[in-house]
Design an enzyme around this catalytic site. Sequence first.
Site, PDB file in Angstrom:
ATOM      1  N   TRP A   1       0.847  -1.207   0.000  1.00 31.61           N
ATOM      2  CA  TRP A   1       0.000   0.000   0.000  1.00 31.61           C
ATOM      3  C   TRP A   1       0.876   1.248   0.000  1.00 31.61           C
ATOM      4  O   TRP A   1       0.542   2.254  -0.610  1.00 31.61           O
ATOM      5  CB  TRP A   1      -0.907   0.000   1.243  1.00 31.61           C
ATOM      6  CG  TRP A   1      -1.717   1.249   1.396  1.00 31.61           C
ATOM      7  CD1 TRP A   1      -2.969   1.485   0.888  1.00 31.61           C
ATOM      8  CD2 TRP A   1      -1.349   2.454   2.099  1.00 31.61           C
ATOM      9  NE1 TRP A   1      -3.387   2.750   1.233  1.00 31.61           N
ATOM     10  CE2 TRP A   1      -2.411   3.369   1.974  1.00 31.61           C
ATOM     11  CE3 TRP A   1      -0.221   2.841   2.818  1.00 31.61           C
ATOM     12  CZ2 TRP A   1      -2.391   4.637   2.540  1.00 31.61           C
ATOM     13  CZ3 TRP A   1      -0.193   4.113   3.378  1.00 31.61           C
ATOM     14  CH2 TRP A   1      -1.270   4.993   3.243  1.00 31.61           C
ATOM     15  N   HIS A   2       2.038   1.167   0.697  1.00 31.54           N
ATOM     16  CA  HIS A   2       2.895   2.347   0.811  1.00 31.54           C
ATOM     17  C   HIS A   2       3.534   2.746  -0.511  1.00 31.54           C
ATOM     18  O   HIS A   2       3.856   3.913  -0.715  1.00 31.54           O
ATOM     19  CB  HIS A   2       3.993   2.120   1.847  1.00 31.54           C
ATOM     20  CG  HIS A   2       3.488   2.246   3.243  1.00 31.54           C
ATOM     21  ND1 HIS A   2       2.889   1.206   3.907  1.00 31.54           N
ATOM     22  CD2 HIS A   2       3.456   3.297   4.094  1.00 31.54           C
ATOM     23  CE1 HIS A   2       2.522   1.615   5.113  1.00 31.54           C
ATOM     24  NE2 HIS A   2       2.852   2.878   5.245  1.00 31.54           N
ATOM     25  N   GLY A   3       3.750   1.801  -1.387  1.00 35.50           N
ATOM     26  CA  GLY A   3       4.366   2.180  -2.649  1.00 35.50           C
ATOM     27  C   GLY A   3       4.619   0.984  -3.530  1.00 35.50           C
ATOM     28  O   GLY A   3       4.672  -0.153  -3.063  1.00 35.50           O
TER      29      GLY A   3
ATOM     30  N   PHE B   1       2.582   8.246  -1.107  1.00 33.78           N
ATOM     31  CA  PHE B   1       1.851   7.015  -0.928  1.00 33.78           C
ATOM     32  C   PHE B   1       0.385   7.242  -1.256  1.00 33.78           C
ATOM     33  O   PHE B   1      -0.323   6.442  -1.641  1.00 33.78           O
ATOM     34  CB  PHE B   1       1.975   6.493   0.502  1.00 33.78           C
ATOM     35  CG  PHE B   1       3.408   6.401   0.969  1.00 33.78           C
ATOM     36  CD1 PHE B   1       4.404   6.010   0.084  1.00 33.78           C
ATOM     37  CD2 PHE B   1       3.777   6.721   2.255  1.00 33.78           C
ATOM     38  CE1 PHE B   1       5.717   5.945   0.484  1.00 33.78           C
ATOM     39  CE2 PHE B   1       5.091   6.650   2.666  1.00 33.78           C
ATOM     40  CZ  PHE B   1       6.055   6.266   1.784  1.00 33.78           C
TER      41      PHE B   1
END
Lengths: 289, 522
Positions: free
Chosen positions: B369-371, B522
């Site tokens: 999800w962060h990247g 993000f």
Amino acid sequence: MKKLYWIFALLLLFFVGDRIGGYLLHQLTVKSQFRYSRMYQGKAASDILLIGNSRGLTFYQPYIEEITGKKTFNLSYNGMPINLAKLLVQDYLALYEKPALAIIDVTMCDRLNEPLISGFSLYSPYSENLSKYLIDSLPTTGYAGLLSHLYRYNSEVFQRSLFYLNKSDEDWLLDRTINEHLIQDVGNQEPKIDVMPFELAELQATINLLEAAGVKVQLVISPYYPPYVDRLTNLPVMKAKIEKATGKKVKDYAKGITDVKAFGDYQHLNKYGSKRYLDQLQQDGILPK
Amino acid sequence: MIFNSLPFFVFIGIFLPLYFSLKGKARLLLTLAGSYFFYGWWDYRFLSLIVISTLIDYIVGLELGKTQDKKKRKNLLLTSMIVNLGFLAFFKYFNFFIASFVVMLEGMGVDPSMSSLKIILPVGISFYTFQSMSYTIDVYFKKIEIEKDFIRFATFISFFPQLVAGPIVRAADFLPQFKNDRTFHWDRFTSGVGQVLWGFFKKVAVADSLAPFVDQCFAAPGGFSSLHLLIGVVFYSFQIYCDFSGYSDIAIGLARIMGFKFPDNFRTPYFSQNFSEFWTRWHISLSSWLRDYLYIPLGGNRGGSFGSIFFIVLFMFLMVLLSGWWWLALLNFVMIGAAYYYARQGATEKATLFNYMNLMVTMLLGGLWHGASWAFVFWGFLHGMYLVVQRLVGPYWNKLLNTLRIPNIIQTGLAILIVYVCTCYAWIYFRAPNFEIANQVIAGITSLEQFNVGSIVNKFWVLKGAILIGALLFVEITDFRFHYSRLIVANPTFRVVSFAIILWFLAFFGTYGSNSFIYFQF
């Protein structure tokens, strides 16, 4: 109404604290042995003026004084851009009798550095040139410095002035030898150096200021770590541009020192290397005997 | 538009007086227009994505309210998920999937001729997508009422204080707050201003002051000493904490000024004594989102599902293909065999095994999800491992400490230190541009070469960073006892003095130049 008092009290406390804090920090700056503090306190009269960025710090002042017997003042600072150098030279010439010689390491003309100029705002109370420049060219910094005196001291320049509060800054020079990792990694470096028309104009203006005051100006390129300078392929182009714009010869010492022990990293000589370089400058007649 | 920029101060200076001078629908419309303006300032073209997401979820919500037919309801939910996750997949993960696919084919000896697209990542897409999806999912499971007012719904999705970097606020908590007019309240205002100022201190003074030193360490770690790199990693742990929690504080404070109550997003996470606690203190709105919409649906603590097995096997498969380490395949087979043998021991063992798998899947997807990078997945993997190892070893560890009669205060300190060190280790992979640099940083630190103060380059940055981290920790530690947020409301003298101190700190230590927030990416 009570709420308005609250806001008024906050503003009052902020400004009173800010001014008291600013005053105290100003006193520290005045007492500092840092080069610019000394300069604005009238304690930097010299025969030889040295100008550059971090590479200009290799003009090791005590050694120059030892080999020439002349008083020396180094205006160099890490990342110093030529437009800031011009402002400092202007102030120097206004405060002191003219030095006989100024040496400029022209590789300082490769970049602008607005954050550093902002960092010099702690000296704006002493310098009309600097104050005017900040208001005209960096208005946010200029006006913020007028609003908050604490803000003027929000910089590495102030921290350095604190560091040199009770000791001389004349020994400010790398005292290490380039490490093995950097030596091995030099083949992966792709450095670039260039000079823009604005920087050429500022360099020319600095030279004009000095020469108008009767100061002899020498332009040099200080040594780089030799395998690194081989990768700095556009250095000759930069040198040619400067020579064309200023009409002055640039003495090129980029490959002047080959001893690995003389370097702290790719771009900077250490104390040992600096002495070897200064000996060369004296042999070549750039520094007086 | 970012909070630490002049345009934002002009915007908020105009917006807030207008906001409090209007009421009802007009105020709602102003908030929506202001939110779109705030977002559009960055890139107006991507407003269309928010509008489409909003429209789809609004219509899906209305349709879900009209039908009880299970199949139709499922299709409606799927439509919302496909649109929202489709945008996310395309804008955030498309090039990542293509690049991974190319590496995979190359690993198999096939020469693919595929190129990536030049896709700009819309700021905050992961945040508003999750917020929007949570509404549809909650409506589908009949946990919340359907929102029939489009303006109210659109404002909920695009509310500017938390639009681009959270906190992710649930519809159940946020939507009802729009129904009453939020009148100006002095205590709320002062408390909100206090939190905004504290957020600015964290971001502008602490995070942005630490950034140059950290950037230098991670740009070319080979050139720095062991101690220098260690300080760089510690600084990064505080940089990311202050950057992100600073944004959350500003968002929560602004919302409070406007009359809205948002839950906390951070609660001094580096004082956590175990990893489960860490995830109840760090980015709380995301971890609770993942818990409620991923971990629990997968089976949570109770058992497993097809999803648990599918994701674990998929990650194992991709790990082997992308790394090209074929011995990993053998290891994976051994692990699967061991897991199968363990699960056959009984129902409790099976549930435990699924619990570990669910934890791992949640953390892996949380990392992703962060990247769009395997470094983020690896960061998630490390945190998944920490949670699993903690559950495996925790009871024995506690028993050992009690047997050795180690005083409680030392046990607490040791626990905090272990969690902090492991968290920092994972941050190295999160921050480094690639695995090679991350490994260089770790090798540099563990070599213990030149572990002395003289080897630190830019000691001024270290001194400044140490002072600011010290000030931050002082406030956070003493806050347990003094509860400053309450004091700010209750004691006007404390309020004036504390605000003035923060303003002095901002003037003297702040780093200005509109540095963006890390979590925007993000």
